[in-house]
Design an enzyme around this catalytic site. Structure first.
Site, PDB file in Angstrom:
ATOM      1  N   ASP A 139       0.881  -1.163   0.000  1.00  0.00           N
ATOM      2  CA  ASP A 139       0.000   0.000   0.000  1.00  0.00           C
ATOM      3  C   ASP A 139       0.934   1.233   0.000  1.00  0.00           C
ATOM      4  O   ASP A 139       2.113   1.111   0.349  1.00  0.00           O
ATOM      5  CB  ASP A 139      -0.858  -0.052   1.269  1.00  0.00           C
ATOM      6  CG  ASP A 139      -1.621   1.217   1.504  1.00  0.00           C
ATOM      7  OD1 ASP A 139      -2.423   1.582   0.637  1.00  0.00           O
ATOM      8  OD2 ASP A 139      -1.398   1.857   2.547  1.00  0.00           O
TER       9      ASP A 139
ATOM     10  N   ASP B 219       0.062   5.165   0.870  1.00  0.00           N
ATOM     11  CA  ASP B 219      -0.065   6.152   1.961  1.00  0.00           C
ATOM     12  C   ASP B 219       0.027   5.455   3.318  1.00  0.00           C
ATOM     13  O   ASP B 219      -0.798   4.600   3.640  1.00  0.00           O
ATOM     14  CB  ASP B 219      -1.422   6.866   1.877  1.00  0.00           C
ATOM     15  CG  ASP B 219      -1.573   7.673   0.598  1.00  0.00           C
ATOM     16  OD1 ASP B 219      -0.638   8.387   0.244  1.00  0.00           O
ATOM     17  OD2 ASP B 219      -2.645   7.593  -0.027  1.00  0.00           O
TER      18      ASP B 219
ATOM     19  N   GLY C 285      -6.912   4.571   3.843  1.00  0.00           N
ATOM     20  CA  GLY C 285      -7.257   3.555   2.847  1.00  0.00           C
ATOM     21  C   GLY C 285      -8.622   3.709   2.202  1.00  0.00           C
ATOM     22  O   GLY C 285      -8.921   2.998   1.261  1.00  0.00           O
TER      23      GLY C 285
ATOM     24  N   ARG D  94     -11.604   9.176  -1.411  1.00  0.00           N
ATOM     25  CA  ARG D  94     -11.804  10.607  -1.127  1.00  0.00           C
ATOM     26  C   ARG D  94     -13.278  10.875  -0.795  1.00  0.00           C
ATOM     27  O   ARG D  94     -13.587  11.596   0.159  1.00  0.00           O
ATOM     28  CB  ARG D  94     -11.389  11.407  -2.365  1.00  0.00           C
ATOM     29  CG  ARG D  94     -11.055  12.836  -2.082  1.00  0.00           C
ATOM     30  CD  ARG D  94     -10.627  13.525  -3.372  1.00  0.00           C
ATOM     31  NE  ARG D  94      -9.479  12.912  -4.011  1.00  0.00           N
ATOM     32  CZ  ARG D  94      -8.997  13.277  -5.212  1.00  0.00           C
ATOM     33  NH1 ARG D  94      -9.575  14.267  -5.877  1.00  0.00           N
ATOM     34  NH2 ARG D  94      -7.946  12.669  -5.734  1.00  0.00           N
TER      35      ARG D  94
ATOM     36  N   SER E  43      -5.340   5.894  -3.759  1.00  0.00           N
ATOM     37  CA  SER E  43      -5.173   7.321  -4.074  1.00  0.00           C
ATOM     38  C   SER E  43      -4.949   7.571  -5.558  1.00  0.00           C
ATOM     39  O   SER E  43      -4.130   6.922  -6.201  1.00  0.00           O
ATOM     40  CB  SER E  43      -3.989   7.888  -3.292  1.00  0.00           C
ATOM     41  OG  SER E  43      -3.744   9.217  -3.708  1.00  0.00           O
TER      42      SER E  43
HETATM   43  P1  B16 Z   1      -6.808  10.599  -3.041  1.00  0.00           P
HETATM   44  P2  B16 Z   1      -3.667   4.248   0.255  1.00  0.00           P
HETATM   45  C1  B16 Z   1      -5.536   6.189   0.338  1.00  0.00           C
HETATM   46  O1  B16 Z   1      -4.279   5.724  -0.068  1.00  0.00           O
HETATM   47  C2  B16 Z   1      -5.394   7.012   1.590  1.00  0.00           C
HETATM   48  O2  B16 Z   1      -4.997   6.184   2.679  1.00  0.00           O
HETATM   49  C3  B16 Z   1      -6.720   7.669   1.933  1.00  0.00           C
HETATM   50  O3  B16 Z   1      -6.563   8.476   3.085  1.00  0.00           O
HETATM   51  C4  B16 Z   1      -7.174   8.521   0.744  1.00  0.00           C
HETATM   52  O4  B16 Z   1      -8.444   9.121   1.013  1.00  0.00           O
HETATM   53  C5  B16 Z   1      -7.264   7.637  -0.493  1.00  0.00           C
HETATM   54  O5  B16 Z   1      -6.005   7.032  -0.736  1.00  0.00           O
HETATM   55  C6  B16 Z   1      -7.676   8.432  -1.726  1.00  0.00           C
HETATM   56  O6  B16 Z   1      -6.672   9.377  -2.003  1.00  0.00           O
HETATM   57  O7  B16 Z   1      -7.807  11.558  -2.476  1.00  0.00           O
HETATM   58  O8  B16 Z   1      -5.423  11.164  -3.094  1.00  0.00           O
HETATM   59  O9  B16 Z   1      -7.242  10.016  -4.355  1.00  0.00           O
HETATM   60  O10 B16 Z   1      -3.532   4.143   1.729  1.00  0.00           O
HETATM   61  O11 B16 Z   1      -4.637   3.239  -0.361  1.00  0.00           O
HETATM   62  O12 B16 Z   1      -2.336   4.262  -0.462  1.00  0.00           O
HETATM   63 MG    MG Z   2      -2.566   3.263   3.451  1.00  0.00          MG
END
Ligand code: B16
Ligand code: MG
Length: 218
Positions: free
Chosen positions: A9, A11, A46, A49, A116
């Protein structure tokens, strides 16, 4: 079962963008006069948005039109991107480079899979992208975790069967997604003690290739 690939993963596992997401959502909550409870940051890990906004708004969801919600997400994303643009290799989380080097040495395929839509930018800014055999982000996999889509697409891109993949996650939604994909899970941070993970640790500093089942040849 033989593990042939490790899927990280992004973030909160590879890079410090979890704290950046948190700061951006917190700033939005302040602008809107909304509460930001202590437990909220871990619930936002995870998840998409759109789902993050719903969790932040809570009972205030009905106060906003669809257009207003789009503006709220845009505002948050711009704050987040401002931090991403300033990222450097120092934003790679502790233990990541060492573990990647060990796994590469053991001949394991490596990939990143993230919910993300901004994940590639952080991986480029930190120079991690060049160490990975595949990257699947929220643009490639629109079905958000706990849907297994991002992990299944990653396995496909690597040419490895899902049952031969191991996932490293920091979010319950991500652990669900990996299990739904039929993959073994390593839990870090908030998922260290999740009963569903095969190996758990506070961070990747405590995890070696050997702990994941491979003899280190370093
Ligand atoms: P974005 P991961 C996730 O990434 C984040 O943990 C989560 O906090 C975020 O809302 C999501 O991606 C969407 O991100 O707004 O930048 O498209 O942990 O799956 O790497
Ligand atoms: Mg994550």
């Amino acid at each position: 079962m033989t593990t042939k690939a490790v899927i990280f993963d992004v973030d909160g596992v590879l890079v410090r963008t979890d704290a950046m997401h948190e700061r951006a959502w917190r700033a939005l909550a302040e602008r809107e006069g909304l509460p930001f409870p202590d437990g909220l940051p871990d619930k936002l890990r995870g998840v998409s948005r759109e789902r993050s906004l719903e969790l932040l708004l809570g009972s205030a969801n009905d106060r906003y039109t669809n257009e207003q919600r789009v503006e709220l997400m845009h505002y948050k994303n711009e704050l987040f991107l401002a931090e991403v643009r300033a990222m450097t290799p120092a934003d790679v989380l502790p233990g990541v480079r060492e573990l990647i080097a060990e796994l590469k040495n053991a001949g394991i395929k490596l990939a990143a899979a993230s919910a993300s839509r901004n994940a590639r930018r952080g991986l480029d800014r930190t120079d991690l992208a060049s160490s990975l055999d595949a990257i699947i982000d929220g643009n490639d996999a629109p079905l958000a975790k706990p849907n297994p889509q991002c992990f299944l697409l990653t396995a496909q891109a690597l040419g490895v069967a899902p049952t031969n993949c191991m996932v490293v996650e920091d979010a319950p939604a991500g652990v669900d997604a990996a299990i739904n994909a039929g993959m073994v899970v390593v839990g870090v941070g908030p998922c260290e003690s999740d009963p569903r993970v095969a190996v758990g640790a506070p961070s990747l500093v405590e995890i070696s290739a050997q702990a994941l089942g491979w003899p280190s040849r370093l």
